[in-house]
Design a protein around this motif. Structure first.
Motif, PDB file in Angstrom:
ATOM      1  N   PHE A   1      58.617 -14.604  19.121  1.00  0.00           N
ATOM      2  CA  PHE A   1      57.378 -14.112  17.473  1.00  0.00           C
ATOM      3  C   PHE A   1      57.841 -14.530  16.165  1.00  0.00           C
ATOM      4  O   PHE A   1      59.164 -15.480  16.351  1.00  0.00           O
ATOM      5  N   HIS A   2      57.224 -14.699  15.946  1.00  0.00           N
ATOM      6  CA  HIS A   2      57.078 -15.949  14.525  1.00  0.00           C
ATOM      7  C   HIS A   2      57.938 -15.646  13.570  1.00  0.00           C
ATOM      8  O   HIS A   2      57.475 -14.020  12.906  1.00  0.00           O
TER       9      HIS A   2
ATOM     10  N   THR B   1      60.576 -19.682  15.744  1.00  0.00           N
ATOM     11  CA  THR B   1      59.885 -18.363  16.623  1.00  0.00           C
ATOM     12  C   THR B   1      60.961 -18.124  17.226  1.00  0.00           C
ATOM     13  O   THR B   1      62.169 -18.648  17.827  1.00  0.00           O
TER      14      THR B   1
END
Length: 251
Positions: free
Chosen positions: A168-169, A163
């Motif tokens: 956010f991945h 991440t």
């Protein structure tokens, strides 16, 4: 001339250990591959196009995709790039395109290995076994491997997730994640390509130097502030690479 193929599904032993999807429009080659894989103990199915592949993938789960590079309609390179946008399933490209640039493009698009036709059965099975072993290893839970942080990023060896600083991945292939994990576990240490290969098995797709370089390049594109002028993963002349950020156990 390849024989047209209509979503052929082969009966396979229910006890087969791993499920493999073959995407190959030549019926004779597909049949030979299925025979080879089932004799080796794998469950295997074959389809002849991207449309048929999408239909099967919606209904079933597989551990590996063997993907022909030259298919009617959407070709294997486009399929590989599309799959990589949402899935990390190992992909072995099996194609008659033998030029070095095609191999590099295939790896850059996200293929985990690249085998050219004609191929030797034993070598193909060895590569399949290596990819499945690496994939199986990657999903095993390792309680002693704690999440780590570097330069605002967070990498979790157990969940296999990366991440960014905003939470956010970021999607990585199996090989890309393994390469980044090795760097995070060995920060500020010069590592040559053979060392990275030994720890990740990431060089099986061709000449060791080229394969490792391709994986490193893809990781750079995803984590570097400016991948054209990398500051996290630096190239060491005649040495290999060094991961420069400070790495810490995540809180």
């Amino acid at each position: 001339m390849a024989k047209p193929m209509n979503n052929i599904v082969y009966n396979v032993p229910t006890q087969a250990s791993s499920r493999i999807l073959v995407v190959e429009d030549d019926r004779d080659i597909a049949s030979m591959l299925i025979d080879l894989m089932t004799e080796a103990g794998y469950a295997a199915e074959a389809v002849g196009s991207s449309i048929e592949m999408d239909r099967v993938l919606k209904k079933k789960d597989f551990h590996l995709i063997v993907l022909d590079g030259m298919l009617p309609g959407e070709d294997g390179f486009s399929i590989c790039r599309r799959i990589r946008s949402f899935d990390t399933i190992p992909i072995l490209m099996l194609t008659a395109r033998t030029k070095e640039i095609d191999r590099v493009v295939g790896l850059e698009l996200g293929a985990d290995d690249y085998v050219t036709k004609p191929f030797k059965s034993r070598e193909l099975l060895a590569r399949i076994k290596a990819l499945l072993r690496r994939s199986s290893y990657s999903v095993q839970v390792k309680p002693k491997q704690e999440p780590m942080t570097f330069a605002g990023w967070r990498i979790d060896p157990v969940t296999r997730e990366l991440t960014d600083r905003d939470g956010f991945h970021v999607s990585l292939t199996t090989a890309e994640f393994d390469v980044l994990l090795v760097f995070c576990q060995n920060p500020r240490k010069v590592m040559n390509r053979q060392e990275i290969l030994a720890l990740t098995h990431a060089g099986s797709a061709g000449p060791v130097e080229r394969s490792i370089d391709v994986h490193v390049s893809r990781v750079r594109q995803k984590i570097e502030p400016n991948y054209k002028d990398p500051t996290f993963i630096k190239t060491v002349r005649l040495g290999g690479y060094i991961f420069t950020p400070e790495v810490a156990i995540a809180p």
